[in-house]
Design an enzyme around this catalytic site. Structure first.
Site, PDB file in Angstrom:
ATOM      1  N   VAL A 135       0.847  -1.191   0.000  1.00 55.07           N
ATOM      2  CA  VAL A 135       0.000   0.000   0.000  1.00 55.07           C
ATOM      3  C   VAL A 135       0.883   1.242   0.000  1.00 55.07           C
ATOM      4  O   VAL A 135       1.813   1.345   0.808  1.00 55.07           O
ATOM      5  CB  VAL A 135      -0.878   0.000   1.271  1.00 55.07           C
ATOM      6  CG1 VAL A 135      -1.686   1.284   1.356  1.00 55.07           C
ATOM      7  CG2 VAL A 135      -1.786  -1.215   1.273  1.00 55.07           C
ATOM      8  N   LYS A 136       0.584   2.165  -0.893  1.00 52.59           N
ATOM      9  CA  LYS A 136       1.401   3.386  -0.931  1.00 52.59           C
ATOM     10  C   LYS A 136       0.795   4.408   0.036  1.00 52.59           C
ATOM     11  O   LYS A 136       0.019   5.289  -0.356  1.00 52.59           O
ATOM     12  CB  LYS A 136       1.484   3.923  -2.359  1.00 52.59           C
ATOM     13  CG  LYS A 136       2.616   4.913  -2.552  1.00 52.59           C
ATOM     14  CD  LYS A 136       2.935   5.140  -4.009  1.00 52.59           C
ATOM     15  CE  LYS A 136       3.866   6.328  -4.218  1.00 52.59           C
ATOM     16  NZ  LYS A 136       5.208   6.153  -3.679  1.00 52.59           N
TER      17      LYS A 136
END
Ligand code: PMP
Length: 305
Positions: free
Chosen positions: A159-160
């Site tokens: 997940v960014k």
């Protein structure tokens, strides 16, 4: 890493506002708890005008990142793509870096972000070479970080999220203070993951390999581009777990990322890899050709302004 060069406008919650007016309250939830997801992508001067590289893929990843944090972004992927093009056009930039961010804003405090509003901004500004002016051509010196990558059961590396970059910052600061351009993080099992803001590839005996997603890394869009371009160039590409000595013993090593593009690595922990190798150079060339509209097979990666 690089001073921001102000542009004119930032898109904020559906409208363009003047750069200096795109502010947010000091009690915004995300400032305290890292509750933001974001993207980084580039607009290139391409054959038929300026064009944003893999725009839709980045906006889809932004929505995927938000879904893990149960954050509803109030704009669709299509709306965010259109807003990005509008922002670059308004700033009259031919080439730039683009930073869309969805964050939990002002109004509620406490760890649980559920009630805090979701604000969305898209900014762009000129940012030529992420790891320094000579990095793309000559390569950089890197080290293995003493900091480990987060477990997929902590803050998922897939997940960014803004919060994840506190981990990246620890690794990068340590590397920089020890004279290296960038750090490579290992995961909790000692497998090679990625740089503080890049994916990593090695070449050995002509075979290109990169760690699998299951080793805990961001599913880089540049990583995906390079894997597709490698197939076109008849370069065998595999995903396999790597340990630190695989990096030391490689013929070539390079980083990939929307900001870092394709950056050759000249040494790891003082083990010399050498000048950028043939495979690295061929893939770097292919990447820039695709990003600038000079490869007809990849024009659907481009979103012209
Ligand atoms: N890993 C990390 C930790 C990153 O921050 C980035 C940059 N977004 C990447 C890999 C490369 O991803 P991409 O190619 O999509 O920019």
């Amino acid at each position: 890493m690089a001073e921001v060069q102000a542009a004119d406008y930032i898109w904020k919650n559906g409208e363009l506002v003047k750069w200096d007016e795109a502010t947010t309250h000091v009690l915004s939830h995300s400032l305290h708890y890292g509750s933001a997801v974001f993207e980084g992508l580039r607009c290139y001067e391409a054959k038929d005008g300026s064009s944003v590289f893999r725009l839709r893929d980045h906006m889809e990843r932004l929505h995927r990142s938000a879904s893990v944090f149960m954050m509803d972004i109030p704009y669709s992927v299509d709306e965010l793509c259109e807003a990005t093009l509008e922002t670059v056009r308004a700033n009259e930039l031919k080439a730039c870096y683009i930073r869309p961010i969805a964050y939990r804003g002002y109004g509620f405090m406490g760890v649980d972000p559920t009630d805090a509003p979701v604000d969305v901004c898209i900014a762009c500004w000129p940012w030529p070479a992420y790891l320094g002016p000579e990095a793309l051509e000559n390569g950089i010196d890197v080290c293995i970080s003493s900091w480990r990558q987060r477990s997929a059961n902590a803050l998922p590396p897939a997940v960014k999220a803004a919060g994840s970059y506190a981990n990246s910052a620890l690794a990068h600061m340590e590397a920089a203070q020890n004279g290296y351009a960038e750090a490579v993080l290992l995961n909790e099992y000692g497998h090679v993951c990625e740089g503080s803001g890049e994916n990593i590839f090695i070449v050995r005996d002509g075979i290109l390999s990169t760690p699998p997603l299951s080793d805990g890394l961001l599913e880089g869009i540049t990583r995906d581009s390079i894997m597709q371009l490698a197939v076109d160039l008849d370069i065998d590409v595999i995903e396999e777990s790597l340990v630190r000595s695989d990096l030391y013993l490689a013929d070539e090593v390079f980083f990939t990322g929307s900001a870092a593009e394709v950056t050759p690595i000249g040494s790891i922990d003082h083990r010399r890899i050498g000048k950028p190798g043939e495979v690295t150079k061929a893939l770097q060339k292919a990447y820039f050709e695709a990003a600038t509209g000079n490869n007809d097979d990849y024009t659907d990666w481009l979103a012209y302004l």
